[in-house]
Design an enzyme around this catalytic site. Structure first.
Site, PDB file in Angstrom:
ATOM      1  N   HIS A 129      -3.617  -5.038   0.466  1.00 30.55           N
ATOM      2  CA  HIS A 129      -3.083  -5.410   1.778  1.00 30.55           C
ATOM      3  C   HIS A 129      -3.079  -6.935   1.979  1.00 30.55           C
ATOM      4  CE1 HIS A 129      -2.592  -1.526   3.917  1.00 30.55           C
ATOM      5  NE2 HIS A 129      -3.483  -1.098   3.023  1.00 30.55           N
TER       6      HIS A 129
ATOM      7  N   CYS B  10       0.839  -1.210   0.000  1.00 32.42           N
ATOM      8  CA  CYS B  10       0.000   0.000   0.000  1.00 32.42           C
ATOM      9  C   CYS B  10       0.874   1.259   0.000  1.00 32.42           C
ATOM     10  CB  CYS B  10      -0.990  -0.021   1.154  1.00 32.42           C
ATOM     11  SG  CYS B  10      -2.333   1.187   0.934  1.00 32.42           S
TER      12      CYS B  10
ATOM     13  N   GLU C 220      -1.236  -8.585   3.913  1.00 35.64           N
ATOM     14  CA  GLU C 220      -1.036  -8.932   5.325  1.00 35.64           C
ATOM     15  C   GLU C 220      -2.363  -9.129   6.055  1.00 35.64           C
ATOM     16  OE1 GLU C 220      -1.917  -4.614   5.865  1.00 35.64           O
ATOM     17  OE2 GLU C 220      -1.022  -5.859   4.315  1.00 35.64           O
TER      18      GLU C 220
END
Length: 238
Positions: free
Chosen positions: A215, A110, A217
């Site tokens: 994202h 990001c 993660e």
């Protein structure tokens, strides 16, 4: 046989009011799950200390976060630009440039993709919905669970990203209002969203330098295919 894991430096978040250095869940955990050792880097801007970080780590993960100061791509701070973090800009631009120079693996998420692009001479849209008027944009700041994919991206065949995901199309989550405008020299676009927003870039002739706009993660626990991005980072360090 050594079982020493590659040391991956993860860039920190910073609260200026509380003077607190921290990171959200998913970054270090993703690195660890992929076989590396994710460590949160200290927040500092002294060149000697930053250089020590670069020399000590096998690879780097540039985390998500606030907007990049537009002075780094020669623009004024426009009204729709939001929070900026001067410490993070200094630290992450330094790490990006040195990692590229030393051919050390680098993965940006990001804000991370945006920092990578700006550090190497590219520019950003300070706000995609205010500055892109030639086409209709999809929703890029989702109102859905953070792990849930809300739009599709098209991935360039034979790119690093396509090899990791084993796909040329995939759905991702989305939490951003800025995006890459002009790609920095040395980078290639490896995926686009359905409305043409740049979703990933890769640095040519580099061991591993990948930036993604979404994202992973937040997604890898729900969908293990996104763990492959962390695995690509870790494997490139070995």
């Amino acid at each position: 046989m050594s079982n020493k894991r590659p040391l991956i430096g993860v860039t920190p978040w910073y609260d200026y009011d509380k003077q607190l250095t921290f990171i959200k869940k998913g970054y270090c955990e993703g690195v660890n799950k992929a076989g590396g050792l994710g460590v949160l880097l200290p927040m500092c801007t002294q060149p000697e200390l930053m250089e020590n970080m670069v020399q000590s780590c096998d690879g780097f993960l540039i985390s998500g976060g606030p907007d990049v100061d537009p002075k780094y791509f020669n623009e004024m701070n426009l009204p729709f630009n939001q929070d900026i973090s001067p410490y993070r800009d200094t630290l992450e631009i330094f790490i990006t440039r040195r990692a590229i120079e030393l051919n050390k693996p680098l993965f940006g998420i990001c804000r991370g993709i945006q920092i990578m692009n700006v550090a190497m001479g590219g520019s950003l849209y300070q706000d995609i919905h205010s500055q892109i008027n030639d086409r209709k944009l999809i929703k890029h700041s989702q109102a859905a669970p953070r792990w849930y994919p809300t739009h599709k991206i098209n991935v360039k065949k034979d790119s690093i990203l396509s090899k990791l995901l084993k796909a040329t199309s995939i759905e991702v989550n989305s939490f951003h209002h800025q995006a890459i405008k002009d790609t920095a020299p040395g980078f290639e676009i490896s995926s686009l969203s359905e409305d043409g927003i740049i979703e990933s870039i890769e640095y040519k002739n580099h061991k591993f330098a990948l930036g993604v706009q979404w994202h992973p993660e937040l997604m890898w626990e729900a969908n293990s295919v996104f763990l492959s991005l962390f695995e690509g980072l870790v494997q490139s360090c070995k």
